[in-house]
Design a protein around this motif. Structure first.
Motif, PDB file in Angstrom:
ATOM      1  N   PRO A 341       0.836  -1.207   0.000  1.00  0.00           N
ATOM      2  CA  PRO A 341       0.000   0.000   0.000  1.00  0.00           C
ATOM      3  C   PRO A 341       0.871   1.258   0.000  1.00  0.00           C
ATOM      4  O   PRO A 341       1.930   1.283   0.655  1.00  0.00           O
ATOM      5  CB  PRO A 341      -0.780  -0.117   1.319  1.00  0.00           C
ATOM      6  CG  PRO A 341      -0.748  -1.569   1.660  1.00  0.00           C
ATOM      7  CD  PRO A 341       0.561  -2.081   1.149  1.00  0.00           C
ATOM      8  N   PRO A 342       0.459   2.284  -0.711  1.00  0.00           N
ATOM      9  CA  PRO A 342       1.258   3.517  -0.770  1.00  0.00           C
ATOM     10  C   PRO A 342       1.605   4.081   0.611  1.00  0.00           C
ATOM     11  O   PRO A 342       2.712   4.589   0.809  1.00  0.00           O
ATOM     12  CB  PRO A 342       0.357   4.472  -1.554  1.00  0.00           C
ATOM     13  CG  PRO A 342      -0.475   3.580  -2.413  1.00  0.00           C
ATOM     14  CD  PRO A 342      -0.711   2.351  -1.587  1.00  0.00           C
ATOM     15  N   ALA A 343       0.690   3.964   1.564  1.00  0.00           N
ATOM     16  CA  ALA A 343       0.952   4.497   2.908  1.00  0.00           C
ATOM     17  C   ALA A 343       2.127   3.764   3.556  1.00  0.00           C
ATOM     18  O   ALA A 343       2.977   4.384   4.212  1.00  0.00           O
ATOM     19  CB  ALA A 343      -0.293   4.367   3.781  1.00  0.00           C
ATOM     20  N   LEU A 344       2.200   2.442   3.364  1.00  0.00           N
ATOM     21  CA  LEU A 344       3.305   1.671   3.932  1.00  0.00           C
ATOM     22  C   LEU A 344       4.622   2.035   3.249  1.00  0.00           C
ATOM     23  O   LEU A 344       5.669   2.138   3.907  1.00  0.00           O
ATOM     24  CB  LEU A 344       3.038   0.174   3.777  1.00  0.00           C
ATOM     25  CG  LEU A 344       4.155  -0.750   4.274  1.00  0.00           C
ATOM     26  CD1 LEU A 344       4.389  -0.551   5.766  1.00  0.00           C
ATOM     27  CD2 LEU A 344       3.822  -2.209   3.964  1.00  0.00           C
ATOM     28  N   VAL A 345       4.569   2.219   1.940  1.00  0.00           N
ATOM     29  CA  VAL A 345       5.774   2.624   1.208  1.00  0.00           C
ATOM     30  C   VAL A 345       6.293   3.957   1.732  1.00  0.00           C
ATOM     31  O   VAL A 345       7.496   4.142   1.947  1.00  0.00           O
ATOM     32  CB  VAL A 345       5.481   2.717  -0.304  1.00  0.00           C
ATOM     33  CG1 VAL A 345       6.679   3.319  -1.045  1.00  0.00           C
ATOM     34  CG2 VAL A 345       5.143   1.341  -0.871  1.00  0.00           C
ATOM     35  N   LEU A 346       5.379   4.892   1.946  1.00  0.00           N
ATOM     36  CA  LEU A 346       5.776   6.197   2.463  1.00  0.00           C
ATOM     37  C   LEU A 346       6.401   6.067   3.851  1.00  0.00           C
ATOM     38  O   LEU A 346       7.434   6.692   4.138  1.00  0.00           O
ATOM     39  CB  LEU A 346       4.571   7.137   2.521  1.00  0.00           C
ATOM     40  CG  LEU A 346       4.850   8.550   3.065  1.00  0.00           C
ATOM     41  CD1 LEU A 346       5.897   9.255   2.209  1.00  0.00           C
ATOM     42  CD2 LEU A 346       3.565   9.361   3.138  1.00  0.00           C
ATOM     43  N   ILE A 347       5.806   5.246   4.703  1.00  0.00           N
ATOM     44  CA  ILE A 347       6.360   5.037   6.046  1.00  0.00           C
ATOM     45  C   ILE A 347       7.778   4.465   5.954  1.00  0.00           C
ATOM     46  O   ILE A 347       8.690   4.892   6.676  1.00  0.00           O
ATOM     47  CB  ILE A 347       5.450   4.101   6.863  1.00  0.00           C
ATOM     48  CG1 ILE A 347       4.134   4.809   7.206  1.00  0.00           C
ATOM     49  CG2 ILE A 347       6.149   3.649   8.142  1.00  0.00           C
ATOM     50  CD1 ILE A 347       3.107   3.898   7.846  1.00  0.00           C
ATOM     51  N   CYS A 348       7.979   3.508   5.058  1.00  0.00           N
ATOM     52  CA  CYS A 348       9.305   2.910   4.895  1.00  0.00           C
ATOM     53  C   CYS A 348      10.317   3.947   4.420  1.00  0.00           C
ATOM     54  O   CYS A 348      11.460   3.978   4.906  1.00  0.00           O
ATOM     55  CB  CYS A 348       9.241   1.743   3.915  1.00  0.00           C
ATOM     56  SG  CYS A 348       8.452   0.255   4.571  1.00  0.00           S
ATOM     57  N   PHE A 349       9.903   4.785   3.481  1.00  0.00           N
ATOM     58  CA  PHE A 349      10.808   5.835   3.008  1.00  0.00           C
ATOM     59  C   PHE A 349      11.137   6.820   4.133  1.00  0.00           C
ATOM     60  O   PHE A 349      12.262   7.303   4.249  1.00  0.00           O
ATOM     61  CB  PHE A 349      10.197   6.582   1.818  1.00  0.00           C
ATOM     62  CG  PHE A 349      10.469   5.938   0.491  1.00  0.00           C
ATOM     63  CD1 PHE A 349      11.766   5.683   0.078  1.00  0.00           C
ATOM     64  CD2 PHE A 349       9.432   5.584  -0.353  1.00  0.00           C
ATOM     65  CE1 PHE A 349      12.030   5.087  -1.145  1.00  0.00           C
ATOM     66  CE2 PHE A 349       9.677   4.987  -1.582  1.00  0.00           C
ATOM     67  CZ  PHE A 349      10.982   4.738  -1.978  1.00  0.00           C
ATOM     68  N   LEU A 350      10.157   7.126   4.962  1.00  0.00           N
ATOM     69  CA  LEU A 350      10.388   8.044   6.078  1.00  0.00           C
ATOM     70  C   LEU A 350      11.343   7.436   7.098  1.00  0.00           C
ATOM     71  O   LEU A 350      12.238   8.118   7.610  1.00  0.00           O
ATOM     72  CB  LEU A 350       9.054   8.407   6.743  1.00  0.00           C
ATOM     73  CG  LEU A 350       8.095   9.268   5.907  1.00  0.00           C
ATOM     74  CD1 LEU A 350       6.765   9.438   6.634  1.00  0.00           C
ATOM     75  CD2 LEU A 350       8.702  10.634   5.589  1.00  0.00           C
ATOM     76  N   VAL A 351      11.161   6.154   7.399  1.00  0.00           N
ATOM     77  CA  VAL A 351      12.069   5.466   8.327  1.00  0.00           C
ATOM     78  C   VAL A 351      13.475   5.433   7.745  1.00  0.00           C
ATOM     79  O   VAL A 351      14.474   5.668   8.454  1.00  0.00           O
ATOM     80  CB  VAL A 351      11.573   4.041   8.617  1.00  0.00           C
ATOM     81  CG1 VAL A 351      12.625   3.251   9.412  1.00  0.00           C
ATOM     82  CG2 VAL A 351      10.263   4.078   9.382  1.00  0.00           C
ATOM     83  N   PHE A 352      13.573   5.136   6.452  1.00  0.00           N
ATOM     84  CA  PHE A 352      14.883   5.136   5.800  1.00  0.00           C
ATOM     85  C   PHE A 352      15.551   6.496   5.922  1.00  0.00           C
ATOM     86  O   PHE A 352      16.731   6.588   6.283  1.00  0.00           O
ATOM     87  CB  PHE A 352      14.738   4.764   4.319  1.00  0.00           C
ATOM     88  CG  PHE A 352      15.967   5.095   3.509  1.00  0.00           C
ATOM     89  CD1 PHE A 352      17.069   4.261   3.543  1.00  0.00           C
ATOM     90  CD2 PHE A 352      16.022   6.253   2.736  1.00  0.00           C
ATOM     91  CE1 PHE A 352      18.214   4.571   2.817  1.00  0.00           C
ATOM     92  CE2 PHE A 352      17.158   6.573   2.013  1.00  0.00           C
ATOM     93  CZ  PHE A 352      18.260   5.730   2.047  1.00  0.00           C
ATOM     94  N   ALA A 353      14.812   7.560   5.615  1.00  0.00           N
ATOM     95  CA  ALA A 353      15.384   8.911   5.661  1.00  0.00           C
ATOM     96  C   ALA A 353      15.887   9.252   7.055  1.00  0.00           C
ATOM     97  O   ALA A 353      16.970   9.821   7.224  1.00  0.00           O
ATOM     98  CB  ALA A 353      14.342   9.932   5.206  1.00  0.00           C
TER      99      ALA A 353
END
Length: 445
Positions: A341-353
């Motif tokens: 889901p796009p929301a999970l992808v965004l969360i992963c990118f935020l955690v990565f950053a």
């Protein structure tokens, strides 16, 4: 207390205040160079689409323009470091910024892809030199109790510059439809202010001592160094000429390998993702990718601030190693779960950053601490150049990889790079908290 004693105490207090003010100013003008670096690398991401259309660029030129400043840093890092170790920190400190200003102004007048590439290449060379001068200079003036915090703070300035560039670019493109040349050229303003602020900075006492100019070194050390133990520590400097071969000698090859690989693996995935964050997030169905890109870079800023606050409390290794493993895991999730889901992808990118920024803060700390004075500039410059191979390749290849290999494979490659960085750091990263520079830069076999 007699009047004479009171006057003596007053002079000592004033001297201490003056030294603290100098340290603050020096940190500010060095962090300013990092702000400008982040700004020019970030702002191009907000206008790359407009540049591509206006100049009718291919994917090849799009990636090349995005990586041009990084290529320049690759050249300027070792060159500036070599000159700083030979000629001194002070002269290079102003010259590199003057070159940057010249290139920044030229951005207003470019009308072809190759011209823009050359101009931003020149700006990158100046920024690379600034890395090799600024960090060694700050490490050589900073009190040991604050050295890590002040060096890491420069990374805060980088992320502020990078994020601010996205905000400026977003506002100027969406609200005012400003030409991309003007948006790129806005880097001239902070550069001029910074150039004026740098005038009159003293030479490094450690560099002077290393060159045998003992009287000058002692005078500057007593005038500017806050910690008496740091003043005493400069007497441990040897009059020794540094060479490029020293980086790969048995005494320093572990330091060179660690700093170079660690830095490479931190910035390669970040630059690739962050520079093209808007388009990457859009590809994952997150609507207006530019808003998401600002969020990703904003959380990265929070991550590096956290490292600044913790570095002199928990040490270097605890901020270097675990975060890289976290980055590898979240990128692995994105790469393997292509239909997430796009929301999970965004969360992963935020955690990565966030996690990536925490460990990236240490890329500005280690070079200034683990290389000796005679190769501190050159070592910093070499590590800078090596890191920019990763950043440049990531920026240059990401559009091609997303188009030809797909988002999933691209993220798996990024995860693999994080694994390499974490493994190398696990084995080679030293702990330098609370130690004098003569100790942290001591030879290791």
């Amino acid at each position: 207390m007699t009047t004479t004693n009171q006057e003596s105490v007053s002079r000592n207090q004033q001297g201490s205040i003056d030294k603290q003010r100098f340290t603050t100013k020096l940190t500010g003008v060095i962090a300013g160079g990092m702000f400008i670096d982040g700004y020019i690398l970030g702002v191009v991401g907000t206008v790359i689409a407009a540049i591509t259309v206006d100049l009718d660029m291919s994917l090849f030129w799009e990636g090349l323009i995005g990586a041009s400043a990084l290529v320049g840093i690759f050249i300027g890092g070792p060159l500036g470091g070599w000159l700083a170790d030979r000629l001194g920190r002070k002269p290079l400190f102003a010259i590199d910024l003057a070159i940057f200003i010249f290139g920044s102004v030229l951005q207003f007048f470019v009308d072809s892809a190759w011209q823009l590439f050359i101009v931003r290449l020149l700006m990158g060379i100046a920024i690379g030199a600034d890395y090799s001068v600024g960090w060694p200079l700050l490490s050589e003036f900073s009190p040991r109790r604050l050295r890590g915090k002040l060096l890491a703070f420069c990374e805060v300035a980088w992320y502020v510059g990078f994020m601010f560039a996205f905000v400026v670019g977003y506002v100027m493109t969406t609200a005012f439809s400003v030409d991309w040349r003007i948006i790129l050229g806005t880097s001239t303003i902070p550069a001029v202010i910074l150039f004026l602020a740098r005038l009159g900075m003293p030479e490094s006492p450690r560099w002077l001592m290393n060159k045998g100019r003992t009287d000058e070194a002692t005078e500057i050390a007593h005038a500017y160094l806050e910690d008496p133990t740091d003043v005493l520590d400069i007497t441990n400097e040897e009059t020794r000429k540094g060479t490029f071969a020293m980086l790969f000698s048995p005494a320093y090859r572990r330091a060179t390998l660690f700093v170079s690989v660690f830095w490479f693996c931190c910035v390669a995935p970040y630059f690739a993702i962050a520079t093209f964050a808007a388009s990457v997030l859009s590809d994952y169905g997150l609507g207006d990718g530019l808003i998401g890109a600002i969020g990703v870079n904003g959380l990265a800023l929070v991550g590096v601030v956290v490292s600044v606050l913790l570095i002199e409390r928990i040490g270097r290794r605890k901020l270097t190693i675990p975060q890289q493993w976290v980055c590898a895991v979240v990128l692995l999730i994105i790469g393997l779960w292509t239909s997430a889901p796009p929301a999970l992808v965004l969360i992963c990118f935020l955690v990565f950053a966030f996690a990536n920024a925490m460990c990236t803060a240490l890329t500005g700390v280690y070079p200034g601490e683990i290389f000796p004075t005679e190769i501190r500039g050159l070592g910093t410059g070499f590590a800078t150049a090596f890191s920019r191979i990763g950043a440049g390749l990531g920026t240059f290849l990401l559009p091609w990889s997303m188009h030809n290999l797909g988002a999933g494979v691209t993220m798996l490659i990024a995860a693999g790079i994080c694994v390499v960085g974490a493994a190398v750091s696990q084995v080679l990263a030293p702990e330098t908290m609370g130690r004098n520079l003569s100790e942290t830069s001591a030879p290791r076999s």
